[in-house]
Design a protein around this motif. Structure first.
Motif, PDB file in Angstrom:
ATOM      1  N   SER A  38       1.038  -0.503   0.161  1.00 50.10           N
ATOM      2  CA  SER A  38      -0.368   0.107  -0.266  1.00 50.10           C
ATOM      3  C   SER A  38       0.943   1.701  -0.269  1.00 50.10           C
ATOM      4  CB  SER A  38      -1.013  -0.052   1.557  1.00 50.10           C
ATOM      5  OG  SER A  38      -0.236   0.178   2.611  1.00 50.10           O
ATOM      6  N   ASN A  39       2.197   1.254   0.039  1.00 49.20           N
ATOM      7  CA  ASN A  39       3.123   2.001   0.447  1.00 49.20           C
ATOM      8  C   ASN A  39       3.878   2.124  -0.569  1.00 49.20           C
ATOM      9  OD1 ASN A  39       2.219   3.230   2.854  1.00 49.20           O
ATOM     10  ND2 ASN A  39       2.093   1.984   3.895  1.00 49.20           N
ATOM     11  N   GLY A  40       3.705   1.647  -1.317  1.00 50.60           N
ATOM     12  CA  GLY A  40       5.555   0.558  -3.091  1.00 50.60           C
ATOM     13  C   GLY A  40       5.906   0.661  -2.174  1.00 50.60           C
ATOM     14  N   TYR A  41       6.357  -0.164  -1.491  1.00 50.31           N
ATOM     15  CA  TYR A  41       7.953  -0.316  -1.177  1.00 50.31           C
ATOM     16  C   TYR A  41       7.757  -1.857  -1.340  1.00 50.31           C
ATOM     17  CZ  TYR A  41       8.557   3.901   1.254  1.00 50.31           C
ATOM     18  OH  TYR A  41       8.555   5.159   1.338  1.00 50.31           O
ATOM     19  N   GLU A  42       8.575  -2.279  -1.589  1.00 49.34           N
ATOM     20  CA  GLU A  42       8.579  -4.078  -2.046  1.00 49.34           C
ATOM     21  C   GLU A  42       9.004  -4.954  -0.137  1.00 49.34           C
ATOM     22  OE1 GLU A  42      12.697  -5.200  -3.546  1.00 49.34           O
ATOM     23  OE2 GLU A  42      11.974  -4.269  -5.301  1.00 49.34           O
ATOM     24  N   ARG A  43       8.484  -5.852  -0.577  1.00 50.45           N
ATOM     25  CA  ARG A  43       8.181  -6.334   0.896  1.00 50.45           C
ATOM     26  C   ARG A  43       9.541  -6.747   1.401  1.00 50.45           C
ATOM     27  NH1 ARG A  43       9.320 -10.494   3.446  1.00 50.45           N
ATOM     28  NH2 ARG A  43       8.123 -11.528   4.921  1.00 50.45           N
ATOM     29  N   GLU A  44      10.603  -7.293   1.250  1.00 52.93           N
ATOM     30  CA  GLU A  44      11.752  -7.917   1.433  1.00 52.93           C
ATOM     31  C   GLU A  44      12.515  -6.047   2.357  1.00 52.93           C
ATOM     32  OE1 GLU A  44      16.331  -9.240  -0.306  1.00 52.93           O
ATOM     33  OE2 GLU A  44      14.196 -10.216  -1.065  1.00 52.93           O
ATOM     34  N   LEU A  45      12.420  -5.527   1.305  1.00 52.73           N
ATOM     35  CA  LEU A  45      13.291  -4.081   1.989  1.00 52.73           C
ATOM     36  C   LEU A  45      12.513  -3.363   3.827  1.00 52.73           C
ATOM     37  CD1 LEU A  45      15.032  -1.874   1.782  1.00 52.73           C
ATOM     38  CD2 LEU A  45      13.624  -0.718   0.348  1.00 52.73           C
ATOM     39  N   VAL A  49      14.487  -3.508   7.026  1.00 52.34           N
ATOM     40  CA  VAL A  49      14.796  -2.416   7.396  1.00 52.34           C
ATOM     41  C   VAL A  49      14.472  -2.743   9.418  1.00 52.34           C
ATOM     42  CG1 VAL A  49      13.243  -0.104   7.525  1.00 52.34           C
ATOM     43  CG2 VAL A  49      14.083  -0.640   5.591  1.00 52.34           C
ATOM     44  N   LEU A  50      12.684  -3.583   8.684  1.00 50.06           N
ATOM     45  CA  LEU A  50      12.353  -3.848  10.268  1.00 50.06           C
ATOM     46  C   LEU A  50      13.602  -5.054  11.403  1.00 50.06           C
ATOM     47  CD1 LEU A  50       8.434  -4.044   9.817  1.00 50.06           C
ATOM     48  CD2 LEU A  50       9.672  -2.004  11.278  1.00 50.06           C
ATOM     49  N   SER A  51      14.329  -5.077  10.795  1.00 47.15           N
ATOM     50  CA  SER A  51      15.138  -6.974  11.536  1.00 47.15           C
ATOM     51  C   SER A  51      16.354  -5.993  11.329  1.00 47.15           C
ATOM     52  CB  SER A  51      15.352  -7.904  10.566  1.00 47.15           C
ATOM     53  OG  SER A  51      16.195  -7.376   9.387  1.00 47.15           O
ATOM     54  N   GLY A  52      17.002  -4.558  10.713  1.00 51.21           N
ATOM     55  CA  GLY A  52      18.126  -3.791  11.174  1.00 51.21           C
ATOM     56  C   GLY A  52      19.229  -4.322   9.938  1.00 51.21           C
ATOM     57  N   ALA A  53      18.692  -5.421   9.205  1.00 56.78           N
ATOM     58  CA  ALA A  53      19.283  -6.290   8.319  1.00 56.78           C
ATOM     59  C   ALA A  53      20.025  -4.291   6.860  1.00 56.78           C
ATOM     60  CB  ALA A  53      19.368  -7.189   7.798  1.00 56.78           C
ATOM     61  N   CYS A  54      19.030  -3.817   7.371  1.00 55.62           N
ATOM     62  CA  CYS A  54      19.370  -2.460   6.352  1.00 55.62           C
ATOM     63  C   CYS A  54      19.407  -1.267   7.447  1.00 55.62           C
ATOM     64  CB  CYS A  54      18.087  -2.830   5.592  1.00 55.62           C
ATOM     65  SG  CYS A  54      18.625  -0.772   4.659  1.00 55.62           S
ATOM     66  N   LYS A  55      20.341  -0.793   7.135  1.00 55.92           N
ATOM     67  CA  LYS A  55      20.934   0.364   8.361  1.00 55.92           C
ATOM     68  C   LYS A  55      20.148   1.609   7.717  1.00 55.92           C
ATOM     69  CE  LYS A  55      23.809  -2.091  10.923  1.00 55.92           C
ATOM     70  NZ  LYS A  55      22.999  -3.233  11.455  1.00 55.92           N
ATOM     71  N   ALA A  56      19.382   1.830   6.767  1.00 52.00           N
ATOM     72  CA  ALA A  56      18.313   2.168   6.213  1.00 52.00           C
ATOM     73  C   ALA A  56      18.864   4.307   6.382  1.00 52.00           C
ATOM     74  CB  ALA A  56      17.297   2.791   7.224  1.00 52.00           C
ATOM     75  N   LYS A  57      20.035   4.022   6.081  1.00 50.56           N
ATOM     76  CA  LYS A  57      20.873   6.045   6.501  1.00 50.56           C
ATOM     77  C   LYS A  57      20.601   6.033   5.347  1.00 50.56           C
ATOM     78  CE  LYS A  57      24.835   4.317   9.650  1.00 50.56           C
ATOM     79  NZ  LYS A  57      26.195   4.306   9.771  1.00 50.56           N
ATOM     80  N   VAL A  64      11.374   4.400   3.806  1.00 51.57           N
ATOM     81  CA  VAL A  64      10.975   3.057   4.671  1.00 51.57           C
ATOM     82  C   VAL A  64      10.618   3.372   5.493  1.00 51.57           C
ATOM     83  CG1 VAL A  64      10.964   0.548   4.672  1.00 51.57           C
ATOM     84  CG2 VAL A  64      11.323   1.161   2.623  1.00 51.57           C
ATOM     85  N   ALA A  65      12.049   3.677   6.354  1.00 53.31           N
ATOM     86  CA  ALA A  65      12.041   3.642   7.753  1.00 53.31           C
ATOM     87  C   ALA A  65      11.312   4.733   8.283  1.00 53.31           C
ATOM     88  CB  ALA A  65      13.399   4.007   8.121  1.00 53.31           C
ATOM     89  N   VAL A  66      11.063   6.002   7.483  1.00 52.96           N
ATOM     90  CA  VAL A  66      10.681   7.272   8.031  1.00 52.96           C
ATOM     91  C   VAL A  66       9.331   6.641   8.037  1.00 52.96           C
ATOM     92  CG1 VAL A  66      10.264   9.269   6.933  1.00 52.96           C
ATOM     93  CG2 VAL A  66      13.049   9.076   7.035  1.00 52.96           C
TER      94      VAL A  66
END
Length: 79
Positions: A38-45, A49-57, A64-66
């Protein structure tokens, strides 16, 4: 197929923890997959981000983090 209410996770100016985001999604009956779509993002990303595997800097991960409320938008910090 039933309609799922997609919660707005950015309710205040404070950053949420990944656990808080997951809880808010669960409380709203919304899956990560549904929120991502619904927000136009890939589920994997979103999951990374939620697991911390992507630092989202920067880039999409930061976006996505924002959107999830994990990071406060820079415009909110200036206000």
């Amino acid at each position: 197929m039933s309609s799922v209410s997609i919660p707005d996770l950015r309710q205040d100016r404070r950053a949420l923890t990944p656990e808080q985001v997951k809880r808010r999604l669960a409380d709203a009956g919304c899956t990560i997959t549904a929120w991502a779509a619904s927000n136009g993002y890939e589920r994997e990303l979103v999951s990374r981000v939620l697991s911390g595997a992507c630092k989202a800097k920067y880039g999409k991960g930061h976006e996505v983090a924002v959107a999830l409320g994990l990071k406060v938008p820079t415009t909110a910090l200036a206000a």
